[in-house]
Design a protein around this motif. Structure first.
Motif, PDB file in Angstrom:
ATOM      1  N   LEU A 134       0.824  -1.215   0.000  1.00  0.00           N
ATOM      2  CA  LEU A 134       0.000   0.000   0.000  1.00  0.00           C
ATOM      3  C   LEU A 134       0.856   1.262   0.000  1.00  0.00           C
ATOM      4  CD1 LEU A 134      -2.778  -1.110   2.519  1.00  0.00           C
ATOM      5  CD2 LEU A 134      -2.983  -0.903   0.029  1.00  0.00           C
ATOM      6  N   SER A 135       1.955   1.232   0.729  1.00  0.00           N
ATOM      7  CA  SER A 135       2.856   2.382   0.756  1.00  0.00           C
ATOM      8  C   SER A 135       3.450   2.631  -0.625  1.00  0.00           C
ATOM      9  CB  SER A 135       3.970   2.144   1.772  1.00  0.00           C
ATOM     10  OG  SER A 135       4.915   3.200   1.735  1.00  0.00           O
ATOM     11  N   PHE A 136       3.956   1.566  -1.240  1.00  0.00           N
ATOM     12  CA  PHE A 136       4.532   1.711  -2.578  1.00  0.00           C
ATOM     13  C   PHE A 136       3.494   2.213  -3.571  1.00  0.00           C
ATOM     14  CE2 PHE A 136       4.573  -0.136  -6.812  1.00  0.00           C
ATOM     15  CZ  PHE A 136       5.708   0.472  -7.337  1.00  0.00           C
ATOM     16  N   GLN A 137       2.303   1.611  -3.546  1.00  0.00           N
ATOM     17  CA  GLN A 137       1.284   1.928  -4.545  1.00  0.00           C
ATOM     18  C   GLN A 137       0.833   3.379  -4.442  1.00  0.00           C
ATOM     19  OE1 GLN A 137       0.645  -0.596  -6.845  1.00  0.00           O
ATOM     20  NE2 GLN A 137      -0.077   1.214  -7.903  1.00  0.00           N
ATOM     21  N   GLY A 138       0.604   3.845  -3.217  1.00  0.00           N
ATOM     22  CA  GLY A 138       0.177   5.221  -3.031  1.00  0.00           C
ATOM     23  C   GLY A 138       1.229   6.226  -3.481  1.00  0.00           C
ATOM     24  N   ILE A 139       2.475   5.983  -3.091  1.00  0.00           N
ATOM     25  CA  ILE A 139       3.560   6.908  -3.452  1.00  0.00           C
ATOM     26  C   ILE A 139       3.806   6.901  -4.952  1.00  0.00           C
ATOM     27  CG2 ILE A 139       6.035   7.350  -3.197  1.00  0.00           C
ATOM     28  CD1 ILE A 139       5.786   6.200  -0.339  1.00  0.00           C
ATOM     29  N   ALA A 140       3.818   5.715  -5.556  1.00  0.00           N
ATOM     30  CA  ALA A 140       4.093   5.611  -6.992  1.00  0.00           C
ATOM     31  C   ALA A 140       2.995   6.257  -7.828  1.00  0.00           C
ATOM     32  CB  ALA A 140       4.264   4.140  -7.382  1.00  0.00           C
ATOM     33  N   LEU A 141       1.736   6.044  -7.444  1.00  0.00           N
ATOM     34  CA  LEU A 141       0.629   6.673  -8.171  1.00  0.00           C
ATOM     35  C   LEU A 141       0.714   8.193  -8.101  1.00  0.00           C
ATOM     36  CD1 LEU A 141      -2.409   4.400  -7.211  1.00  0.00           C
ATOM     37  CD2 LEU A 141      -1.610   4.861  -9.538  1.00  0.00           C
ATOM     38  N   LEU A 142       0.988   8.706  -6.903  1.00  0.00           N
ATOM     39  CA  LEU A 142       1.098  10.163  -6.738  1.00  0.00           C
ATOM     40  C   LEU A 142       2.264  10.720  -7.553  1.00  0.00           C
ATOM     41  CD1 LEU A 142       0.133  12.747  -5.372  1.00  0.00           C
ATOM     42  CD2 LEU A 142       1.622  12.184  -3.430  1.00  0.00           C
ATOM     43  N   GLY A 143       3.400  10.048  -7.488  1.00  0.00           N
ATOM     44  CA  GLY A 143       4.568  10.502  -8.244  1.00  0.00           C
ATOM     45  C   GLY A 143       4.342  10.474  -9.746  1.00  0.00           C
ATOM     46  N   ASN A 144       3.759   9.395 -10.241  1.00  0.00           N
ATOM     47  CA  ASN A 144       3.449   9.297 -11.673  1.00  0.00           C
ATOM     48  C   ASN A 144       2.509  10.416 -12.106  1.00  0.00           C
ATOM     49  OD1 ASN A 144       3.340   5.623 -11.957  1.00  0.00           O
ATOM     50  ND2 ASN A 144       5.058   7.031 -11.909  1.00  0.00           N
ATOM     51  N   ALA A 145       1.497  10.709 -11.271  1.00  0.00           N
ATOM     52  CA  ALA A 145       0.533  11.767 -11.601  1.00  0.00           C
ATOM     53  C   ALA A 145       1.212  13.128 -11.645  1.00  0.00           C
ATOM     54  CB  ALA A 145      -0.602  11.775 -10.580  1.00  0.00           C
ATOM     55  N   VAL A 146       2.084  13.408 -10.686  1.00  0.00           N
ATOM     56  CA  VAL A 146       2.802  14.686 -10.671  1.00  0.00           C
ATOM     57  C   VAL A 146       3.693  14.820 -11.907  1.00  0.00           C
ATOM     58  CG1 VAL A 146       4.592  16.024  -9.476  1.00  0.00           C
ATOM     59  CG2 VAL A 146       2.758  14.934  -8.164  1.00  0.00           C
ATOM     60  N   GLY A 147       4.397  13.757 -12.247  1.00  0.00           N
ATOM     61  CA  GLY A 147       5.273  13.804 -13.415  1.00  0.00           C
ATOM     62  C   GLY A 147       4.527  14.075 -14.699  1.00  0.00           C
ATOM     63  N   GLY A 148       3.388  13.421 -14.884  1.00  0.00           N
ATOM     64  CA  GLY A 148       2.626  13.598 -16.117  1.00  0.00           C
ATOM     65  C   GLY A 148       1.914  14.928 -16.205  1.00  0.00           C
ATOM     66  N   THR A 149       1.402  15.415 -15.066  1.00  0.00           N
ATOM     67  CA  THR A 149       0.623  16.660 -15.102  1.00  0.00           C
ATOM     68  C   THR A 149       1.510  17.903 -15.103  1.00  0.00           C
ATOM     69  OG1 THR A 149       0.397  16.594 -12.678  1.00  0.00           O
ATOM     70  CG2 THR A 149      -1.385  15.646 -13.987  1.00  0.00           C
ATOM     71  N   VAL A 150       2.471  17.944 -14.184  1.00  0.00           N
ATOM     72  CA  VAL A 150       3.287  19.156 -14.022  1.00  0.00           C
ATOM     73  C   VAL A 150       4.323  19.298 -15.129  1.00  0.00           C
ATOM     74  CG1 VAL A 150       4.928  20.372 -12.543  1.00  0.00           C
ATOM     75  CG2 VAL A 150       2.951  19.202 -11.530  1.00  0.00           C
ATOM     76  N   PHE A 151       5.054  18.220 -15.398  1.00  0.00           N
ATOM     77  CA  PHE A 151       6.194  18.334 -16.288  1.00  0.00           C
ATOM     78  C   PHE A 151       5.865  18.097 -17.769  1.00  0.00           C
ATOM     79  CE2 PHE A 151       8.033  17.507 -12.133  1.00  0.00           C
ATOM     80  CZ  PHE A 151       8.973  18.523 -12.068  1.00  0.00           C
ATOM     81  N   VAL A 152       4.639  17.670 -18.052  1.00  0.00           N
ATOM     82  CA  VAL A 152       4.242  17.511 -19.455  1.00  0.00           C
ATOM     83  C   VAL A 152       3.039  18.397 -19.765  1.00  0.00           C
ATOM     84  CG1 VAL A 152       3.549  15.913 -21.284  1.00  0.00           C
ATOM     85  CG2 VAL A 152       5.157  15.174 -19.529  1.00  0.00           C
ATOM     86  N   ALA A 153       1.887  18.092 -19.167  1.00  0.00           N
ATOM     87  CA  ALA A 153       0.659  18.819 -19.515  1.00  0.00           C
ATOM     88  C   ALA A 153       0.776  20.316 -19.237  1.00  0.00           C
ATOM     89  CB  ALA A 153      -0.523  18.226 -18.756  1.00  0.00           C
ATOM     90  N   LEU A 154       1.144  20.693 -18.023  1.00  0.00           N
ATOM     91  CA  LEU A 154       1.208  22.110 -17.670  1.00  0.00           C
ATOM     92  C   LEU A 154       2.282  22.850 -18.465  1.00  0.00           C
ATOM     93  CD1 LEU A 154       0.699  21.994 -13.793  1.00  0.00           C
ATOM     94  CD2 LEU A 154      -0.876  22.912 -15.495  1.00  0.00           C
ATOM     95  N   LEU A 155       3.441  22.227 -18.626  1.00  0.00           N
ATOM     96  CA  LEU A 155       4.521  22.892 -19.363  1.00  0.00           C
ATOM     97  C   LEU A 155       4.176  23.033 -20.841  1.00  0.00           C
ATOM     98  CD1 LEU A 155       7.821  21.428 -17.850  1.00  0.00           C
ATOM     99  CD2 LEU A 155       6.913  23.737 -17.614  1.00  0.00           C
ATOM    100  N   LYS A 156       3.649  21.968 -21.442  1.00  0.00           N
ATOM    101  CA  LYS A 156       3.317  22.022 -22.865  1.00  0.00           C
ATOM    102  C   LYS A 156       2.200  23.032 -23.123  1.00  0.00           C
ATOM    103  CE  LYS A 156       6.000  18.549 -24.264  1.00  0.00           C
ATOM    104  NZ  LYS A 156       7.183  18.767 -25.140  1.00  0.00           N
ATOM    105  N   TYR A 157       1.194  23.025 -22.253  1.00  0.00           N
ATOM    106  CA  TYR A 157       0.076  23.955 -22.430  1.00  0.00           C
ATOM    107  C   TYR A 157       0.532  25.391 -22.182  1.00  0.00           C
ATOM    108  CZ  TYR A 157      -4.675  25.747 -22.424  1.00  0.00           C
ATOM    109  OH  TYR A 157      -5.817  26.438 -22.736  1.00  0.00           O
ATOM    110  N   SER A 158       1.348  25.591 -21.174  1.00  0.00           N
ATOM    111  CA  SER A 158       1.856  26.940 -20.876  1.00  0.00           C
ATOM    112  C   SER A 158       2.691  27.484 -22.024  1.00  0.00           C
ATOM    113  CB  SER A 158       2.682  26.921 -19.594  1.00  0.00           C
ATOM    114  OG  SER A 158       1.885  26.559 -18.490  1.00  0.00           O
TER     115      SER A 158
END
Length: 279
Positions: free
Chosen positions: A247-271
């Motif tokens: 559960l610890s791994f799954q929660g941390i990995a999901l959050l990290g993957n989401a941050v990587g995809g949203t902040v460093f791709v979607a937000l940067l590309k759209y900005s």
């Protein structure tokens, strides 16, 4: 400014539906991504979940192959070498998912955020869609992990110790290390989605999937959906892998993957697009 931005993106979405001989521009790729995100949002809940469930099952084939490889090589090569060689088989499940148009959370994370940034969808709809996709991916992975843990030893292709070794390898780092590693993995998967939109030929798309996911595996970055199968299989087969670890791994990995995809791709590309729109 906002109206001009909206008009420009609407134009790009229309352009994205037509075939062009020249390479697509940044704005055209963005328009295509928003259009693809919209199509995903328009799916019914049951269709979305079944497609996500299918992806969770299919990613299990990557785990099956690396588990067989680990068993085959464990007495012949060092553990470190075996885990590096796994990177060459790791992309197979991703190729099946992306080629077959199933829905994988890490590939769709940034793509689904774009219609929200473009004010075509609301944030609550995004969160609901993400939750449905994640749940489908996880359930499919749990079932595939259970099948492989049962079948592998009976076929004589996987030893029980392999499941524990892989799960331990995935969960060995501390939480912050896994989190930052997962951010990089989510970033790579978001870039992959962007590159696939730019690519036209099937061979090029397969190569891109193989390249990006192979790099992810070779470096040892943490992917929440593959990791779900890897750690859950260890949980089923070994008392040394606990529910707390999973559960610890799954929660941390999901959050990290989401941050990587949203902040460093979607937000940067759209900005980058928004800053290019002339008032």
């Amino acid at each position: 400014m906002q109206d001009k931005e909206q008009q420009q993106l609407d134009t790009n979405i229309k352009l994205a539906t037509s075939e062009e001989d020249s390479a697509k521009s940044h704005d055209e790729i963005l328009g295509d991504q928003i259009s693809d995100g919209e199509l995903t949002f328009k799916k019914t809940s049951i269709s979305l979940w079944l497609s996500s469930f299918s992806a969770g099952l299919e990613i299990g084939f990557s785990f099956l192959l690396i588990a067989v490889l680990h068993t085959f090589l464990q007495d012949k090569l060092s553990e470190d070498t075996i885990f590096k060689l796994m990177a060459f088989l790791y992309p197979v499940g991703f190729i099946m998912i992306i080629g077959g148009k199933s829905i994988l959370f890490t590939e769709k994370t940034s793509l689904l955020l774009l219609p929200v940034l473009n004010k075509k969808r609301r944030i609550d709809k995004l969160l609901k869609t993400w939750a449905l996709v994640i749940f489908g991916n996880l359930v499919g992975g749990w079932i595939m992990a259970a099948v492989i843990v049962w079948l592998g030893p009976r076929l004589g292709i996987i030893e029980g110790s392999t499941f524990e070794a892989i799960a331990h390898h995935v969960t060995a780092n501390d939480g912050w290390t896994i989190f930052v590693s997962a951010i990089l993995a989510g970033w790579l998967m978001g870039i992959l989605s962007w590159l696939l939109t730019a690519a036209k030929e099937s061979i090029s798309r397969i190569f891109l999937v193989y390249l990006i996911t192979g790099v992810l595996a070779f470096v040892g970055l943490h992917h929440s959906i593959v990791g779900n199968v890897e750690v859950f299989a260890g949980l089923l087969s070994s008392s040394k892998i606990t529910w707390g670890m999973y559960l610890s791994f799954q929660g941390i990995a999901l959050l990290g993957n989401a941050v990587g995809g949203t902040v460093f791709v979607a937000l940067l590309k759209y900005s980058a697009f928004v800053k290019n729109v002339k008032v």
